[in-house]
Every structure is written in structure tokens, then in C-alpha cells.
Design a protein around this motif. Sequence first.
Motif, PDB file in Angstrom:
ATOM      1  N   ASP A  78       2.287 -14.062   4.193  1.00  0.00           N
ATOM      2  CA  ASP A  78       1.229 -13.557   3.330  1.00  0.00           C
ATOM      3  C   ASP A  78       1.049 -12.087   3.680  1.00  0.00           C
ATOM      4  OD1 ASP A  78      -1.763 -12.781   2.921  1.00  0.00           O
ATOM      5  OD2 ASP A  78      -1.481 -14.531   1.637  1.00  0.00           O
ATOM      6  N   ASP A  79       1.207 -11.206   2.710  1.00  0.00           N
ATOM      7  CA  ASP A  79       1.190  -9.772   2.997  1.00  0.00           C
ATOM      8  C   ASP A  79      -0.108  -9.314   3.649  1.00  0.00           C
ATOM      9  OD1 ASP A  79       3.724  -9.504   1.990  1.00  0.00           O
ATOM     10  OD2 ASP A  79       3.095  -8.761   0.028  1.00  0.00           O
ATOM     11  N   ALA A  80      -1.203 -10.015   3.386  1.00  0.00           N
ATOM     12  CA  ALA A  80      -2.488  -9.607   3.933  1.00  0.00           C
ATOM     13  C   ALA A  80      -2.802 -10.320   5.245  1.00  0.00           C
ATOM     14  CB  ALA A  80      -3.598  -9.871   2.918  1.00  0.00           C
ATOM     15  N   LYS A  89      11.047  -9.319  -3.235  1.00  0.00           N
ATOM     16  CA  LYS A  89       9.948  -8.367  -3.068  1.00  0.00           C
ATOM     17  C   LYS A  89      10.345  -7.234  -2.131  1.00  0.00           C
ATOM     18  CE  LYS A  89       4.979  -8.095  -2.303  1.00  0.00           C
ATOM     19  NZ  LYS A  89       3.724  -8.870  -2.053  1.00  0.00           N
ATOM     20  N   LEU A  90      11.106  -7.555  -1.078  1.00  0.00           N
ATOM     21  CA  LEU A  90      11.584  -6.509  -0.180  1.00  0.00           C
ATOM     22  C   LEU A  90      12.523  -5.576  -0.928  1.00  0.00           C
ATOM     23  CD1 LEU A  90      12.045  -5.116   2.514  1.00  0.00           C
ATOM     24  CD2 LEU A  90      13.681  -6.925   3.113  1.00  0.00           C
ATOM     25  N   SER A 149       9.105  -2.974  18.730  1.00  0.00           N
ATOM     26  CA  SER A 149       8.242  -4.149  18.673  1.00  0.00           C
ATOM     27  C   SER A 149       7.022  -3.830  17.817  1.00  0.00           C
ATOM     28  CB  SER A 149       7.781  -4.553  20.084  1.00  0.00           C
ATOM     29  OG  SER A 149       8.863  -5.047  20.842  1.00  0.00           O
ATOM     30  N   LEU A 150       6.704  -4.727  16.891  1.00  0.00           N
ATOM     31  CA  LEU A 150       5.553  -4.545  16.011  1.00  0.00           C
ATOM     32  C   LEU A 150       4.631  -5.742  16.116  1.00  0.00           C
ATOM     33  CD1 LEU A 150       7.348  -3.182  12.802  1.00  0.00           C
ATOM     34  CD2 LEU A 150       6.129  -1.866  14.537  1.00  0.00           C
ATOM     35  N   ASP A 151       3.357  -5.482  16.310  1.00  0.00           N
ATOM     36  CA  ASP A 151       2.373  -6.546  16.450  1.00  0.00           C
ATOM     37  C   ASP A 151       2.059  -7.212  15.117  1.00  0.00           C
ATOM     38  OD1 ASP A 151       0.516  -4.726  18.960  1.00  0.00           O
ATOM     39  OD2 ASP A 151       2.042  -6.258  19.206  1.00  0.00           O
ATOM     40  N   ASN A 152       1.680  -8.477  15.213  1.00  0.00           N
ATOM     41  CA  ASN A 152       1.187  -9.252  14.070  1.00  0.00           C
ATOM     42  C   ASN A 152       2.204  -9.338  12.937  1.00  0.00           C
ATOM     43  OD1 ASN A 152      -1.354  -9.485  15.418  1.00  0.00           O
ATOM     44  ND2 ASN A 152      -1.868  -7.425  14.703  1.00  0.00           N
ATOM     45  N   GLY A 189       9.269  -7.846   6.000  1.00  0.00           N
ATOM     46  CA  GLY A 189       9.489  -7.216   4.708  1.00  0.00           C
ATOM     47  C   GLY A 189       8.239  -6.976   3.901  1.00  0.00           C
ATOM     48  N   SER A 190       7.062  -7.272   4.448  1.00  0.00           N
ATOM     49  CA  SER A 190       5.821  -6.973   3.740  1.00  0.00           C
ATOM     50  C   SER A 190       5.647  -5.451   3.632  1.00  0.00           C
ATOM     51  CB  SER A 190       4.624  -7.582   4.474  1.00  0.00           C
ATOM     52  OG  SER A 190       4.686  -8.995   4.445  1.00  0.00           O
ATOM     53  N   PRO A 191       5.104  -4.962   2.525  1.00  0.00           N
ATOM     54  CA  PRO A 191       5.024  -3.505   2.306  1.00  0.00           C
ATOM     55  C   PRO A 191       4.418  -2.729   3.472  1.00  0.00           C
ATOM     56  CG  PRO A 191       4.468  -4.648   0.283  1.00  0.00           C
ATOM     57  CD  PRO A 191       4.632  -5.711   1.330  1.00  0.00           C
ATOM     58  N   ALA A 192       3.330  -3.228   4.055  1.00  0.00           N
ATOM     59  CA  ALA A 192       2.693  -2.487   5.148  1.00  0.00           C
ATOM     60  C   ALA A 192       3.578  -2.441   6.390  1.00  0.00           C
ATOM     61  CB  ALA A 192       1.344  -3.129   5.499  1.00  0.00           C
ATOM     62  N   ILE A 193       4.435  -3.443   6.579  1.00  0.00           N
ATOM     63  CA  ILE A 193       5.331  -3.465   7.728  1.00  0.00           C
ATOM     64  C   ILE A 193       6.574  -2.621   7.450  1.00  0.00           C
ATOM     65  CG2 ILE A 193       6.588  -4.937   9.331  1.00  0.00           C
ATOM     66  CD1 ILE A 193       3.494  -5.248   9.305  1.00  0.00           C
ATOM     67  N   VAL A 194       7.057  -2.676   6.226  1.00  0.00           N
ATOM     68  CA  VAL A 194       8.207  -1.843   5.848  1.00  0.00           C
ATOM     69  C   VAL A 194       7.896  -0.374   6.093  1.00  0.00           C
ATOM     70  CG1 VAL A 194       9.626  -1.054   3.906  1.00  0.00           C
ATOM     71  CG2 VAL A 194       9.105  -3.489   4.162  1.00  0.00           C
ATOM     72  N   GLU A 195       6.655   0.004   5.846  1.00  0.00           N
ATOM     73  CA  GLU A 195       6.259   1.403   6.043  1.00  0.00           C
ATOM     74  C   GLU A 195       6.480   1.859   7.477  1.00  0.00           C
ATOM     75  OE1 GLU A 195       2.477   4.377   5.104  1.00  0.00           O
ATOM     76  OE2 GLU A 195       2.238   2.204   4.977  1.00  0.00           O
TER      77      GLU A 195
END
Length: 306
Positions: free
Chosen positions: A284-286, A45-46, A272-275, A292-298
Motif C-alpha cells: 500500500d503506497d501510503a 505502476k513502477l 537501506s531504507l526504513d519502512n 516501487g512505491s512512488p515515495a520510495i522510488v524517489e
Amino acid sequence: MASALSPFRFKPHSSSASASWPSTTKHRPAVILPGLGNNSRDYKKLEITLGEYGVPTVVAEVSRFDWFRNAAGLVDPNYWRGNLRPRPVLDWYFKRVNDAIREAKELSQGGSVSLIGHSAGGWLARVYMEEFGFSEISLLLTLGTPHLPPPKGLPGVIDQTRGLLDYVEKQCTKAVYTPQLKYVCIAGRYIHGARLFGNSNVDVDPVVAIDTHQPTSEVAIVNNKTNPTSISTFRARLVGQGYKQVCGQADVWGDGVVPEISAHLEGALNISLDNVYHSPVGSDDALRPWYGSPAIVEKWIHHLLN
């Protein structure tokens, strides 16, 4: 001249990935290096997400069974002394990385490539670069990589790498963030660990201590602070024991596996990124996004596009 750095807030893109970075634009290819226990399919998915940004991606071919090859280290006396070296025990992994880089080079038409190392894949990338050269590599981006060996002499702390991280710290070229070779290390703040016994101060300042010897123009820490809270529960105590084996301290922030402080590397651009959870397995992406989740990749994709 060295100076202290002030954390700054990362502002995510307001538009969608496809709108911000047209998929028709082709960028430097990326090679994903799987973490310990992961297989190549965990990163499918990544790989697709990066492709949507116009980043051709190759995942080093690794199966879960392959990791049992590391058992060869058990016959090495250095394993039991805690002085194990990466080679020849991990030569099988470096061969897979080399094959993936060769494939990515074909996509780049002679240009350079980016390495994305997840978990142990990040420090294994550093060993690869030390042993086989890094002239073809423009970026090493690590996701939840334990870069530092655990402190020695602490009761109850055992170096699970049996000296491998100590070797990396002492023998591998130090990270220096330059336009030619960028080092970017991303840490997740998913859960705050707790001591096994006694009270733990879990409501702490989430700003990471910054090495004042790192030049402001080359290195900074991004802290996407959202005032996360944590409760000292059984889970936090269990996670804390895992953190303790990595950094020597239980009551710290981390991604559920690797402490935040261990995932940063002196000389790199540290973020550093939270959550953000450690692994694609169980994510779970949500509800429980991983690196590698889409919202984090952004939040980190721009490092691959520059």
C-alpha cells in the motif's frame, strides 16, 4: 587502500518527481526483472512511475504460471543434493530477459540499459550477465534481492534455492561499482524478526555492519534512519522464521521476506531504507509502501538518471 565507511543519511528531494526530473528528458532505458512468483503486471505502476522521470521501461514478460517451469529441477539429482545450477532449469526466464533487453535496446538507439531486479530477479540478473555478457548494461539495481546463500550446517535451515544462490556466489563475477557498470543494492527495513522461542532483542541499532575491504570512493551504505520500533509479536516470530531460512538468523531487520544483511552485496553501493515492504503484492503506497512505491522510488531514482 581499504577503509571503514560511515553510514550517511539520504536526503530525499524536496520537490515532486515531475518537478525534479522533467518527463521530457529521456534517460537510459530500464528493464525490470520480476521476482519469484510475481508476474509482469505487478510492476505496471513502477513502470509508469519511472516513465514520469523520463526513464523508458520494459518489464520482462513473466506470468505466475511460468514459475511452475522451475519444477523441471525436481528431476535433476543436483536438486536433491542441494547443488542445483541455474541452467537449463531457468533458461525460460533468461529468454524473457533477453527479449526485454532487446526491446529496451531499440529504445536506447544503440546505448546501454539498466537492469532492475526485484527479489530473485536481482540474482537472476547476475546469472544472465555471467552467461550472456554485460557489455550492454550500465547499471544493475536490485530491490530486496537475497544475494547470499544461507549458511550451511545450521539446524532447521534449508536452502530453498537448492544450491542456486551458492552457485551465484561462487561462479558469478564479483560486483565492482565502477562508472561503466554500477551495482546498487537496496534493502528494506520493514519489520524486525524475532526468535520462535525465548526473548529477542528487537530494539537494536539499525546501522548495518560495513565490510571494511570496500573502497570508500566506490561503495557506501545509505541508512535513512527514522528510529523504527518493533514489538516481539507472533507476526515478528513468523517473519523471523522466514529470515532464518535466508540468512540463518531470525532476530534481524528485513523487508518482511528478505533480511537486510542478505540484500546487500560486497562491492556494491548498498542502501537501506526504513519502512519498505518486500513485494508489490499486498503493498500500500501510503501504509505499506514497497520498493516501487512512488515515495520510495524517489529515494533511489537518481541512480537511473546518472
